[in-house]
Design a protein around this motif. Structure first.
Motif, PDB file in Angstrom:
ATOM      1  N   ALA A  21       0.839  -1.206   0.000  1.00  8.64           N
ATOM      2  CA  ALA A  21       0.000   0.000   0.000  1.00  8.64           C
ATOM      3  C   ALA A  21       0.868   1.248   0.000  1.00  8.64           C
ATOM      4  N   TYR A  22       1.929   1.249   0.786  1.00  6.00           N
ATOM      5  CA  TYR A  22       2.855   2.379   0.806  1.00  6.00           C
ATOM      6  C   TYR A  22       3.457   2.586  -0.586  1.00  6.00           C
ATOM      7  N   HIS A  23       3.900   1.504  -1.196  1.00  3.28           N
ATOM      8  CA  HIS A  23       4.463   1.578  -2.546  1.00  3.28           C
ATOM      9  C   HIS A  23       3.450   2.146  -3.534  1.00  3.28           C
ATOM     10  N   ASP A  24       2.246   1.616  -3.502  1.00  2.00           N
ATOM     11  CA  ASP A  24       1.233   1.993  -4.497  1.00  2.00           C
ATOM     12  C   ASP A  24       0.673   3.396  -4.289  1.00  2.00           C
ATOM     13  N   GLN A  25       0.587   3.845  -3.041  1.00  2.86           N
ATOM     14  CA  GLN A  25      -0.121   5.096  -2.757  1.00  2.86           C
ATOM     15  C   GLN A  25       0.774   6.263  -2.364  1.00  2.86           C
ATOM     16  N   GLU A  26       2.004   6.001  -1.920  1.00  2.00           N
ATOM     17  CA  GLU A  26       2.838   7.097  -1.415  1.00  2.00           C
ATOM     18  C   GLU A  26       4.200   7.212  -2.064  1.00  2.00           C
ATOM     19  N   TRP A  27       4.934   6.115  -2.116  1.00  2.00           N
ATOM     20  CA  TRP A  27       6.331   6.176  -2.539  1.00  2.00           C
ATOM     21  C   TRP A  27       6.432   6.670  -3.978  1.00  2.00           C
ATOM     22  N   GLY A  28       7.185   7.708  -4.170  1.00  2.00           N
ATOM     23  CA  GLY A  28       7.383   8.248  -5.512  1.00  2.00           C
ATOM     24  C   GLY A  28       6.310   9.221  -5.947  1.00  2.00           C
ATOM     25  N   VAL A  29       5.315   9.473  -5.102  1.00  2.00           N
ATOM     26  CA  VAL A  29       4.264  10.441  -5.422  1.00  2.00           C
ATOM     27  C   VAL A  29       4.766  11.820  -5.009  1.00  2.00           C
ATOM     28  N   ALA A  30       4.729  12.762  -5.927  1.00  2.00           N
ATOM     29  CA  ALA A  30       5.241  14.108  -5.665  1.00  2.00           C
ATOM     30  C   ALA A  30       4.485  14.757  -4.502  1.00  2.00           C
ATOM     31  N   LEU A  41      10.754  13.495   6.291  1.00  2.00           N
ATOM     32  CA  LEU A  41      12.185  13.651   6.532  1.00  2.00           C
ATOM     33  C   LEU A  41      12.536  13.194   7.948  1.00  2.00           C
ATOM     34  N   ILE A  42      11.705  13.552   8.904  1.00  2.00           N
ATOM     35  CA  ILE A  42      11.935  13.124  10.287  1.00  2.00           C
ATOM     36  C   ILE A  42      11.864  11.597  10.377  1.00  2.00           C
ATOM     37  N   LEU A  43      10.850  11.007   9.760  1.00  2.00           N
ATOM     38  CA  LEU A  43      10.724   9.548   9.801  1.00  2.00           C
ATOM     39  C   LEU A  43      11.900   8.870   9.116  1.00  2.00           C
ATOM     40  N   ASP A  44      12.377   9.440   8.011  1.00  2.00           N
ATOM     41  CA  ASP A  44      13.547   8.861   7.349  1.00  2.00           C
ATOM     42  C   ASP A  44      14.773   8.941   8.250  1.00  2.00           C
ATOM     43  N   GLY A  45      14.893  10.001   9.036  1.00  2.00           N
ATOM     44  CA  GLY A  45      15.992  10.086  10.000  1.00  2.00           C
ATOM     45  C   GLY A  45      15.896   9.003  11.056  1.00  2.00           C
ATOM     46  N   PHE A  46      14.681   8.710  11.515  1.00  2.00           N
ATOM     47  CA  PHE A  46      14.491   7.634  12.488  1.00  2.00           C
ATOM     48  C   PHE A  46      14.777   6.281  11.866  1.00  2.00           C
ATOM     49  N   GLN A  47      14.607   6.156  10.569  1.00  2.00           N
ATOM     50  CA  GLN A  47      14.809   4.879   9.900  1.00  2.00           C
ATOM     51  C   GLN A  47      16.274   4.483   9.817  1.00  2.00           C
ATOM     52  N   ALA A  48      17.186   5.444   9.921  1.00  2.00           N
ATOM     53  CA  ALA A  48      18.618   5.142   9.785  1.00  2.00           C
ATOM     54  C   ALA A  48      18.997   3.939  10.651  1.00  2.00           C
ATOM     55  N   ILE A  53      10.025  -0.717   6.804  1.00  2.00           N
ATOM     56  CA  ILE A  53       8.768  -1.326   7.252  1.00  2.00           C
ATOM     57  C   ILE A  53       8.618  -1.154   8.767  1.00  2.00           C
ATOM     58  N   THR A  54       9.715  -1.151   9.508  1.00  2.00           N
ATOM     59  CA  THR A  54       9.658  -0.906  10.958  1.00  2.00           C
ATOM     60  C   THR A  54       9.061   0.467  11.231  1.00  2.00           C
ATOM     61  N   ILE A  55       9.505   1.462  10.488  1.00  2.00           N
ATOM     62  CA  ILE A  55       9.006   2.831  10.666  1.00  2.00           C
ATOM     63  C   ILE A  55       7.542   2.915  10.234  1.00  2.00           C
ATOM     64  N   LEU A  56       7.200   2.273   9.127  1.00  2.00           N
ATOM     65  CA  LEU A  56       5.795   2.286   8.680  1.00  2.00           C
ATOM     66  C   LEU A  56       4.876   1.702   9.747  1.00  2.00           C
ATOM     67  N   ARG A  57       5.312   0.626  10.365  1.00  2.00           N
ATOM     68  CA  ARG A  57       4.483  -0.007  11.396  1.00  2.00           C
ATOM     69  C   ARG A  57       4.345   0.866  12.640  1.00  2.00           C
ATOM     70  N   ILE A  91       7.452   3.938  19.508  1.00  2.00           N
ATOM     71  CA  ILE A  91       8.337   4.633  18.565  1.00  2.00           C
ATOM     72  C   ILE A  91       9.750   4.086  18.696  1.00  2.00           C
ATOM     73  N   VAL A  92      10.645   4.558  17.865  1.00  2.00           N
ATOM     74  CA  VAL A  92      12.059   4.231  17.992  1.00  2.00           C
ATOM     75  C   VAL A  92      12.609   5.135  19.098  1.00  2.00           C
ATOM     76  N   ARG A  93      13.040   4.509  20.186  1.00  2.00           N
ATOM     77  CA  ARG A  93      13.483   5.266  21.364  1.00  2.00           C
ATOM     78  C   ARG A  93      14.997   5.476  21.318  1.00  2.00           C
ATOM     79  N   HIS A  94      15.379   6.480  20.579  1.00  2.00           N
ATOM     80  CA  HIS A  94      16.785   6.823  20.381  1.00  2.00           C
ATOM     81  C   HIS A  94      16.934   8.297  20.730  1.00  2.00           C
ATOM     82  N   ARG A  95      17.630   8.587  21.811  1.00  2.00           N
ATOM     83  CA  ARG A  95      17.751   9.962  22.299  1.00  2.00           C
ATOM     84  C   ARG A  95      18.250  10.911  21.206  1.00  2.00           C
ATOM     85  N   GLY A  96      19.281  10.509  20.497  1.00  2.00           N
ATOM     86  CA  GLY A  96      19.844  11.379  19.461  1.00  2.00           C
ATOM     87  C   GLY A  96      18.850  11.694  18.355  1.00  2.00           C
TER      88      GLY A  96
END
Length: 186
Positions: A21-30, A41-48, A53-57, A91-96
């Motif tokens: 669903a993410y692929h079909d409805q969001e990824w690559g959509v302007a 951008l914040i979520l992508d930073g948490f994904q590092a 899929i962890t972040i999506l969940r 959430i991802v519990r990372h202080r930094g």
């Protein structure tokens, strides 16, 4: 969630319904909404260091903890509020990364038009790459390196060129759908 199974998709989304669903409805959509760009951008930073899929969940838990990704509210967070977020197992519990989100909220508020700031790096419209295989897709580019440098100069953190490239793909600044994918712009 019922998605067509017979569509050709980019192979990274596999058969997980949430990922598909993410692929079909969001990824690559302007995406041109500044707050939506900032949230991703914040979520992508948490994904590092983790899988997307962890972040999506965890996305809805992130939205709740981060006050709907309202930069004005997050910019006001102090140590006690960061500590509270660190206690949230959803959430991802990372202080930094949490402190980085606060810093990024402050930086975001200093940019008059965040969408224009980002989109100018690609001339205001998506760059369509048309890769034939997943191996043809880079993890960063000269454009993601330039945007990463500009974000860092503006005060952002967790915005290295690889994170920025993945974020540009997610927000449709770069369209890397494989030519065999049903979402490919032919």
């Amino acid at each position: 969630m019922s998605l067509p199974q017979d569509l050709n998709r980019c192979p990274w989304c596999g058969s997980d319904p949430l990922y598909m669903a993410y692929h079909d409805q969001e990824w690559g959509v302007a995406e041109y909404d500044p707050r939506a760009l900032w949230e991703k951008l914040i979520l992508d930073g948490f994904q590092a260091g983790l899988s997307w899929i962890t972040i999506l969940r965890k996305r809805e838990a992130f939205r709740a903890e981060f006050e709907g990704f309202d930069p004005a509210r997050i910019a006001q967070w102090e140590e006690a509020r960061i500590e509270r977020a660190l206690q949230n197992p959803g959430i991802v519990r990372h202080r930094g990364k949490i402190a980085g989100a606060v810093k990024n909220a402050r930086a975001y508020l200093d940019i008059p038009d965040f969408a224009a700031f980002c989109w100018r790096h690609v001339g205001g419209k998506p760059l369509v790459n048309r890769p034939a295989t997943h191996g043809d897709i880079p993890t960063e580019s000269e454009i993601s390196r330039a945007l990463s440098r500009d974000l860092k100069k503006a005060g952002f953190t967790f915005v290295g060129p690889t994170i920025v490239y993945a974020w540009m793909q997610a927000c449709g600044l770069i369209d890397d759908h494989l030519v065999t994918c049903h979402k490919s712009r032919r």
